[in-house]
Write a protein that holds these residues in place. Structure first.
Motif, PDB file in Angstrom:
ATOM      1  N   THR A  91       3.639  13.395  14.523  1.00  0.00           N
ATOM      2  CA  THR A  91       3.413  12.007  14.148  1.00  0.00           C
ATOM      3  C   THR A  91       2.335  11.392  15.023  1.00  0.00           C
ATOM      4  O   THR A  91       1.770  12.050  15.904  1.00  0.00           O
ATOM      5  CB  THR A  91       4.733  11.204  14.256  1.00  0.00           C
ATOM      6  N   ASN A 188       6.078   7.202  -0.466  1.00  0.00           N
ATOM      7  CA  ASN A 188       5.088   7.725   0.477  1.00  0.00           C
ATOM      8  C   ASN A 188       4.500   9.047  -0.011  1.00  0.00           C
ATOM      9  O   ASN A 188       3.317   9.322   0.189  1.00  0.00           O
ATOM     10  CB  ASN A 188       5.682   7.868   1.885  1.00  0.00           C
ATOM     11  N   ILE A 192       0.452   9.973  -0.813  1.00  0.00           N
ATOM     12  CA  ILE A 192      -0.199  11.196  -0.349  1.00  0.00           C
ATOM     13  C   ILE A 192      -0.774  11.976  -1.538  1.00  0.00           C
ATOM     14  O   ILE A 192      -1.887  12.504  -1.474  1.00  0.00           O
ATOM     15  CB  ILE A 192       0.791  12.057   0.455  1.00  0.00           C
ATOM     16  N   ARG A 195      -3.909  10.232  -2.655  1.00  0.00           N
ATOM     17  CA  ARG A 195      -4.990  10.497  -1.692  1.00  0.00           C
ATOM     18  C   ARG A 195      -5.587  11.876  -1.926  1.00  0.00           C
ATOM     19  O   ARG A 195      -6.823  12.049  -1.889  1.00  0.00           O
ATOM     20  CB  ARG A 195      -4.446  10.398  -0.257  1.00  0.00           C
ATOM     21  N   ILE A 410       0.389   4.691   5.730  1.00  0.00           N
ATOM     22  CA  ILE A 410      -0.280   5.854   5.137  1.00  0.00           C
ATOM     23  C   ILE A 410      -1.581   5.423   4.467  1.00  0.00           C
ATOM     24  O   ILE A 410      -2.611   6.094   4.593  1.00  0.00           O
ATOM     25  CB  ILE A 410       0.639   6.546   4.105  1.00  0.00           C
ATOM     26  N   LYS A 413      -4.210   4.625   7.075  1.00  0.00           N
ATOM     27  CA  LYS A 413      -4.742   5.829   7.712  1.00  0.00           C
ATOM     28  C   LYS A 413      -5.575   6.682   6.758  1.00  0.00           C
ATOM     29  O   LYS A 413      -6.236   7.623   7.193  1.00  0.00           O
ATOM     30  CB  LYS A 413      -3.592   6.665   8.274  1.00  0.00           C
ATOM     31  N   SER A 414      -5.554   6.376   5.461  1.00  0.00           N
ATOM     32  CA  SER A 414      -6.289   7.182   4.482  1.00  0.00           C
ATOM     33  C   SER A 414      -7.766   6.804   4.463  1.00  0.00           C
ATOM     34  O   SER A 414      -8.203   5.872   5.137  1.00  0.00           O
ATOM     35  CB  SER A 414      -5.689   6.992   3.086  1.00  0.00           C
TER      36      SER A 414
END
Length: 446
Positions: A91, A188, A192, A195, A410, A413-414
């Motif tokens: 993490t 979540n 992902i 993404r 998330i 951070k993408s």
């Protein structure tokens, strides 16, 4: 027909998907109300573990925190090169602190020492109780979810819905599969997935950002949890129908207004556009849908069920639940012992009061605190008497979507240009547009 459309794959597609739908979506009469088979599984586990459940939760959260601390300091290959262990323990510094805080909260509450503002039934104790319920839900649905997601029903619906997706939501037809995966799966995981589609050249930045913030909804088991938490599980069919209707309307509106429309409509620079949606001219819509479904069902095995289930279990028990426990407690402490949310939510109280919502100012903080985590609004309205008001706030908390502890971090951070400021604007847009719609449907349904 292709070779994939054969009796073996058809049986896997039909029976597997039917089992998944039965477990997750079909309301079963239970006393004077309705429940689902998944709910029966959850209750069975709660009865089975009984008083030991809080100690199991405490152990899981402590292992999650200490395991992540060890991974962060030592970076061992046996964790980082293992798919399941890395999902549970690898993490970022921010989430490492969150998980360690969750471990501290669990220890203080379970063993009964520490300041009351942490261990109180209004704060940490409530989150520990919620964490115990989450453990049972995760163990119940993790190994059942592949029947809904991996047997071909999403591919079938995806092909059928493609002609609707582009004009309504302004995204490629292939996004229909992503949208359905988001509705049925974990939010979540859906972010992902989207993404990855962007990184492979199938979505532009605008399309990916839009899908992440409009269709990464809370899964059906979590909707059940919220309904149960606020005491309206008997209204779940109407509750979930309202979530779906409002979610679709919001998605149709938000793709046409800023900040989504201001995102660059460009593909990943190194890859470029890889999208090709030409439908074979020699196939009908239904036959192509069946072919894609059977192709997916062909890969469905007991191994995929166990692997997929274990991945969800590891990620949620050792990663998600500790974070929810920590920041849920922080948010409840702020909401219970400070006037912060009462002050900033006063305009929302006026808005709710204008729409005729009972106990409007009492529930106003719950309309904004959901930006931190999806569970907190449900916890804040525990003392509200009006069933309709609970219904309204419960639905709102599940269509706001942009929860920092679940999908927000998330997204930030993408590679998609949606940072904290734009996410906050999107959250407010969803909230303000959704409330009148939910009030309307609540008046129709209840």
């Amino acid at each position: 027909m292709q070779k994939t459309v054969n009796p073996k794959n058809l049986i896997k597609f039909i029976l597997g998907s039917a089992f998944g739908i039965l477990m997750f979506l079909v309301p079963i009469p239970y006393g004077d109300s309705f429940s689902t088979l998944l709910e029966f599984c959850k209750n069975f586990l709660k009865d089975l573990f009984a008083g030991s459940l809080v100690y199991i939760l405490c152990a899981l959260v402590v292992i999650g925190g200490l395991g992540s601390l060890y991974d962060f300091i030592c970076k061992p290959d046996w964790i980082r090169k293992n798919h399941f262990l890395s999902k549970a323990f690898t993490t970022t510094p921010f989430y490492l602190v969150s998980k360690l805080l969750g471990a501290v909260v669990a220890i203080l509450v379970v063993f009964g020492f520490g300041p009351e503002w942490i261990t109180s039934i209004d704060t940490g104790a409530t989150m520990v109780d919620l964490g115990c319920t989450l453990v049972c839900i995760v163990l119940s649905f993790s190994f059942l979810l592949p029947f809904l997601t991996d047997c071909g029903i999403m591919e079938f619906l995806g092909v059928i819905l493609r002609p609707v997706v582009r004009p309504l939501f302004r995204v490629p037809g292939r996004a229909s599969v992503d949208l359905i995966a988001s509705w049925f799966g974990a939010s979540n995981a859906a972010v992902i997935l989207t993404r990855e589609q962007y990184m492979k050249g199938y979505y532009t930045k605008r399309e990916a950002g839009y899908i992440m913030t409009n269709f990464s909804v809370v899964s059906i088991p979590f909707c059940l949890l919220i309904a149960d938490t606020i005491g309206i599980a008997n209204l779940f069919p109407s509750f979930y129908l309202c979530i779906c209707l409002v979610g679709i309307i919001l998605a149709a509106i938000l793709c046409r207004i800023p900040p989504i429309t201001k995102l660059p409509d460009t593909y990943q620079e190194q890859i470029g556009k890889q999208l090709n949606e030409d439908v074979p001219s020699d196939k009908g819509l239904l036959s192509h849908a069946l072919e894609q479904s059977c192709k997916r069902a062909e890969t469905f095995t007991l191994k995929t069920v166990l692997k997929g289930g274990l991945e969800v279990v590891m990620g949620m028990l050792f990663d998600l639940i500790p974070i929810v426990l920590s920041w849920g407690t922080v948010a409840l402490v702020i909401a219970t012992y400070t006037p912060v949310f009462d002050i900033i939510s006063y305009p929302m109280g006026l808005f709710l009061d204008l729409l005729g919502v009972e106990e409007a100012f009492a529930v106003a903080p719950a309309t904004l605190i959901g930006f931190t985590d999806m569970f907190i609004p449900a916890l804040l309205i525990g003392g509200i008497e009006s069933i309709k008001t609970k219904f309204i706030i419960g639905v709102l908390s599940l269509v706001q979507i942009i929860y920092l502890t679940e999908v927000g971090a998330i997204i930030i951070k993408s590679e998609i240009p949606l940072k904290l400021g734009k996410l906050a604007i999107l959250f407010l847009e969803r909230t303000i547009i959704a409330i009148p719609l939910i009030v309307l449907f609540a008046n129709l349904f209840l």
